[in-house]
Design a protein around this motif. Sequence first.
Motif, PDB file in Angstrom:
ATOM      1  N   GLU A  13     -13.505   8.301  -2.978  1.00 48.47           N
ATOM      2  CA  GLU A  13     -13.868   6.942  -2.561  1.00 48.47           C
ATOM      3  C   GLU A  13     -12.655   6.193  -2.021  1.00 48.47           C
ATOM      4  O   GLU A  13     -12.748   5.445  -1.038  1.00 48.47           O
ATOM      5  CB  GLU A  13     -14.477   6.176  -3.742  1.00 48.47           C
ATOM      6  N   ILE A  14     -11.512   6.365  -2.660  1.00 45.55           N
ATOM      7  CA  ILE A  14     -10.281   5.718  -2.196  1.00 45.55           C
ATOM      8  C   ILE A  14      -9.920   6.206  -0.802  1.00 45.55           C
ATOM      9  O   ILE A  14      -9.563   5.416   0.079  1.00 45.55           O
ATOM     10  CB  ILE A  14      -9.138   5.984  -3.196  1.00 45.55           C
ATOM     11  N   LYS A  15     -10.040   7.516  -0.588  1.00 47.22           N
ATOM     12  CA  LYS A  15      -9.756   8.078   0.732  1.00 47.22           C
ATOM     13  C   LYS A  15     -10.737   7.543   1.778  1.00 47.22           C
ATOM     14  O   LYS A  15     -10.344   7.133   2.873  1.00 47.22           O
ATOM     15  CB  LYS A  15      -9.838   9.613   0.678  1.00 47.22           C
ATOM     16  N   SER A  16     -12.030   7.560   1.448  1.00 45.35           N
ATOM     17  CA  SER A  16     -13.043   7.177   2.432  1.00 45.35           C
ATOM     18  C   SER A  16     -12.982   5.695   2.778  1.00 45.35           C
ATOM     19  O   SER A  16     -13.404   5.296   3.865  1.00 45.35           O
ATOM     20  CB  SER A  16     -14.443   7.531   1.909  1.00 45.35           C
ATOM     21  N   ASN A  17     -12.442   4.886   1.878  1.00 50.64           N
ATOM     22  CA  ASN A  17     -12.310   3.451   2.143  1.00 50.64           C
ATOM     23  C   ASN A  17     -10.917   3.068   2.629  1.00 50.64           C
ATOM     24  O   ASN A  17     -10.560   1.893   2.643  1.00 50.64           O
ATOM     25  CB  ASN A  17     -12.654   2.646   0.880  1.00 50.64           C
ATOM     26  N   ASN A  18     -10.134   4.079   3.001  1.00 57.31           N
ATOM     27  CA  ASN A  18      -8.803   3.867   3.577  1.00 57.31           C
ATOM     28  C   ASN A  18      -7.879   3.051   2.661  1.00 57.31           C
ATOM     29  O   ASN A  18      -7.070   2.256   3.126  1.00 57.31           O
ATOM     30  CB  ASN A  18      -8.918   3.168   4.941  1.00 57.31           C
ATOM     31  N   LEU A  19      -8.036   3.259   1.356  1.00 59.97           N
ATOM     32  CA  LEU A  19      -7.146   2.592   0.398  1.00 59.97           C
ATOM     33  C   LEU A  19      -5.883   3.406   0.153  1.00 59.97           C
ATOM     34  O   LEU A  19      -4.987   2.956  -0.543  1.00 59.97           O
ATOM     35  CB  LEU A  19      -7.886   2.356  -0.924  1.00 59.97           C
ATOM     36  N   SER A  20      -5.835   4.595   0.712  1.00 57.29           N
ATOM     37  CA  SER A  20      -4.656   5.445   0.620  1.00 57.29           C
ATOM     38  C   SER A  20      -4.555   6.266   1.897  1.00 57.29           C
ATOM     39  O   SER A  20      -5.562   6.781   2.396  1.00 57.29           O
ATOM     40  CB  SER A  20      -4.736   6.378  -0.596  1.00 57.29           C
ATOM     41  N   ASN A  21      -3.343   6.367   2.401  1.00 55.64           N
ATOM     42  CA  ASN A  21      -3.105   7.184   3.588  1.00 55.64           C
ATOM     43  C   ASN A  21      -2.563   8.567   3.243  1.00 55.64           C
ATOM     44  O   ASN A  21      -2.183   9.329   4.130  1.00 55.64           O
ATOM     45  CB  ASN A  21      -2.122   6.469   4.522  1.00 55.64           C
ATOM     46  N   SER A  22      -2.501   8.861   1.960  1.00 52.33           N
ATOM     47  CA  SER A  22      -1.939  10.129   1.514  1.00 52.33           C
ATOM     48  C   SER A  22      -2.898  11.282   1.792  1.00 52.33           C
ATOM     49  O   SER A  22      -4.120  11.122   1.719  1.00 52.33           O
ATOM     50  CB  SER A  22      -1.623  10.061   0.019  1.00 52.33           C
ATOM     51  N   LYS A  23      -2.336  12.427   2.087  1.00 52.76           N
ATOM     52  CA  LYS A  23      -3.150  13.594   2.418  1.00 52.76           C
ATOM     53  C   LYS A  23      -3.576  14.363   1.176  1.00 52.76           C
ATOM     54  O   LYS A  23      -4.671  14.912   1.120  1.00 52.76           O
ATOM     55  CB  LYS A  23      -2.381  14.515   3.366  1.00 52.76           C
ATOM     56  N   SER A  24      -2.712  14.437   0.165  1.00 52.51           N
ATOM     57  CA  SER A  24      -3.030  15.221  -1.026  1.00 52.51           C
ATOM     58  C   SER A  24      -3.744  14.356  -2.062  1.00 52.51           C
ATOM     59  O   SER A  24      -3.593  13.130  -2.095  1.00 52.51           O
ATOM     60  CB  SER A  24      -1.759  15.803  -1.641  1.00 52.51           C
ATOM     61  N   TYR A  25      -4.515  15.013  -2.920  1.00 55.66           N
ATOM     62  CA  TYR A  25      -5.179  14.298  -3.998  1.00 55.66           C
ATOM     63  C   TYR A  25      -4.150  13.724  -4.983  1.00 55.66           C
ATOM     64  O   TYR A  25      -4.360  12.652  -5.554  1.00 55.66           O
ATOM     65  CB  TYR A  25      -6.147  15.228  -4.733  1.00 55.66           C
ATOM     66  N   LEU A  26      -3.056  14.434  -5.180  1.00 54.66           N
ATOM     67  CA  LEU A  26      -2.043  13.958  -6.116  1.00 54.66           C
ATOM     68  C   LEU A  26      -1.465  12.625  -5.649  1.00 54.66           C
ATOM     69  O   LEU A  26      -1.366  11.670  -6.432  1.00 54.66           O
ATOM     70  CB  LEU A  26      -0.927  14.993  -6.264  1.00 54.66           C
ATOM     71  N   GLU A  27      -1.064  12.524  -4.397  1.00 50.79           N
ATOM     72  CA  GLU A  27      -0.492  11.273  -3.907  1.00 50.79           C
ATOM     73  C   GLU A  27      -1.551  10.181  -3.822  1.00 50.79           C
ATOM     74  O   GLU A  27      -1.246   9.003  -4.019  1.00 50.79           O
ATOM     75  CB  GLU A  27       0.191  11.502  -2.562  1.00 50.79           C
ATOM     76  N   THR A  28      -2.790  10.545  -3.557  1.00 51.45           N
ATOM     77  CA  THR A  28      -3.876   9.562  -3.597  1.00 51.45           C
ATOM     78  C   THR A  28      -4.029   9.016  -5.010  1.00 51.45           C
ATOM     79  O   THR A  28      -4.259   7.812  -5.209  1.00 51.45           O
ATOM     80  CB  THR A  28      -5.199  10.201  -3.132  1.00 51.45           C
ATOM     81  N   ALA A  29      -3.890   9.888  -6.012  1.00 52.05           N
ATOM     82  CA  ALA A  29      -3.972   9.445  -7.409  1.00 52.05           C
ATOM     83  C   ALA A  29      -2.839   8.484  -7.748  1.00 52.05           C
ATOM     84  O   ALA A  29      -3.021   7.555  -8.536  1.00 52.05           O
ATOM     85  CB  ALA A  29      -3.943  10.651  -8.343  1.00 52.05           C
ATOM     86  N   MET A  30      -1.666   8.698  -7.157  1.00 52.72           N
ATOM     87  CA  MET A  30      -0.553   7.783  -7.387  1.00 52.72           C
ATOM     88  C   MET A  30      -0.854   6.407  -6.808  1.00 52.72           C
ATOM     89  O   MET A  30      -0.583   5.375  -7.441  1.00 52.72           O
ATOM     90  CB  MET A  30       0.718   8.359  -6.773  1.00 52.72           C
ATOM     91  N   ASP A  31      -1.415   6.369  -5.603  1.00 53.97           N
ATOM     92  CA  ASP A  31      -1.834   5.089  -5.037  1.00 53.97           C
ATOM     93  C   ASP A  31      -2.914   4.445  -5.899  1.00 53.97           C
ATOM     94  O   ASP A  31      -2.912   3.231  -6.119  1.00 53.97           O
ATOM     95  CB  ASP A  31      -2.363   5.290  -3.613  1.00 53.97           C
ATOM     96  N   ALA A  32      -3.846   5.260  -6.392  1.00 51.58           N
ATOM     97  CA  ALA A  32      -4.926   4.748  -7.226  1.00 51.58           C
ATOM     98  C   ALA A  32      -4.395   4.159  -8.522  1.00 51.58           C
ATOM     99  O   ALA A  32      -4.853   3.107  -8.985  1.00 51.58           O
ATOM    100  CB  ALA A  32      -5.921   5.873  -7.535  1.00 51.58           C
ATOM    101  N   GLN A  33      -3.417   4.829  -9.114  1.00 57.34           N
ATOM    102  CA  GLN A  33      -2.817   4.357 -10.356  1.00 57.34           C
ATOM    103  C   GLN A  33      -2.253   2.952 -10.191  1.00 57.34           C
ATOM    104  O   GLN A  33      -2.448   2.081 -11.017  1.00 57.34           O
ATOM    105  CB  GLN A  33      -1.714   5.323 -10.797  1.00 57.34           C
ATOM    106  N   HIS A  34      -1.569   2.723  -9.066  1.00 54.03           N
ATOM    107  CA  HIS A  34      -0.986   1.411  -8.835  1.00 54.03           C
ATOM    108  C   HIS A  34      -2.019   0.393  -8.359  1.00 54.03           C
ATOM    109  O   HIS A  34      -1.721  -0.790  -8.280  1.00 54.03           O
ATOM    110  CB  HIS A  34       0.172   1.514  -7.846  1.00 54.03           C
ATOM    111  N   GLY A  35      -3.221   0.869  -8.057  1.00 53.98           N
ATOM    112  CA  GLY A  35      -4.292  -0.051  -7.702  1.00 53.98           C
ATOM    113  C   GLY A  35      -5.169  -0.410  -8.882  1.00 53.98           C
ATOM    114  O   GLY A  35      -6.144  -1.143  -8.736  1.00 53.98           O
ATOM    115  N   GLY A  36      -4.830   0.105 -10.069  1.00 54.99           N
ATOM    116  CA  GLY A  36      -5.579  -0.241 -11.271  1.00 54.99           C
ATOM    117  C   GLY A  36      -6.722   0.703 -11.603  1.00 54.99           C
ATOM    118  O   GLY A  36      -7.486   0.457 -12.538  1.00 54.99           O
ATOM    119  N   PHE A  37      -6.860   1.791 -10.848  1.00 57.27           N
ATOM    120  CA  PHE A  37      -7.921   2.752 -11.128  1.00 57.27           C
ATOM    121  C   PHE A  37      -7.506   3.676 -12.268  1.00 57.27           C
ATOM    122  O   PHE A  37      -6.321   3.918 -12.482  1.00 57.27           O
ATOM    123  CB  PHE A  37      -8.219   3.591  -9.881  1.00 57.27           C
ATOM    124  N   PRO A  38      -8.479   4.217 -13.022  1.00 55.31           N
ATOM    125  CA  PRO A  38      -8.133   5.150 -14.106  1.00 55.31           C
ATOM    126  C   PRO A  38      -7.503   6.415 -13.563  1.00 55.31           C
ATOM    127  O   PRO A  38      -7.890   6.923 -12.510  1.00 55.31           O
ATOM    128  CB  PRO A  38      -9.476   5.433 -14.779  1.00 55.31           C
TER     129      PRO A  38
END
Length: 230
Positions: free
Chosen positions: A84-109
């Motif tokens: 969902e974070i990827k599809s809503n352009n909340l992260s520009n990271s290519k890997s799931y790991l880096e997307t999770a890092m962006d998510a962590q700082h966005g308050g997501f579990p």
Amino acid sequence: ISKRNLESNTEKIESVSDFLKEISDSLSDLKEETNGKLFCYRGEDRVKGENKSHFTPAMPNIFRPTIFNEYCKYIWFEKNILDEIKSNNLSNSKSYLETAMDAQHGGFPSRLLDVSFNSLVALFFAVTPYYKCRIDEHDDTDGRVIVFATDKMSTSNTQSIINIFDDLVVKKRYNSALDCYFHMLIDFVDLNNRIKAQQGGFILFGGNQFVPIPENKMKEIIIPSYSKKK
């Protein structure tokens, strides 16, 4: 965390200089006890909750006993958040790991635990609550800084770590009896301004249940409530 560590400094951290001395002592102890060469820090602004029960230190929010636990029973919960974070352009990271890092700082579990390589940044978070709270909202309870020792560190673009994360979250290929004991420090990554400002990294927790970092690799420094404002 051992009872000795929990009780060692409750009455003596009254200033930044007191804190830095305690950091120095903690590093000396950890070097002697673990032969660790790498150290990082985490600040938590509450040791106890409103009912005076102790919060488990250094626990990623996806494992905390909150409403997320109900959702986490669904096996693809983590992956769906990242998709969902990827599809809503909340992260520009290519890997799931880096997307999770962006998510962590966005308050997501997340199964990632925020840490800093600067002890003063950790002190800030030990005396300052989450930004949605009043700055003095938790001044009636002690905070803490946790010092971690390790002899291994990776980066977010290391392929082996990307593969481990994908196996855990994306493919759900893990041995829960063993992977829960996996804790990997991930170095500072140039992903977003908040990570830069916090001089931060993450500790990746493996498996599908929380297993704490071994207590001999941690030191807890209590920041008394009466010292927070100062």
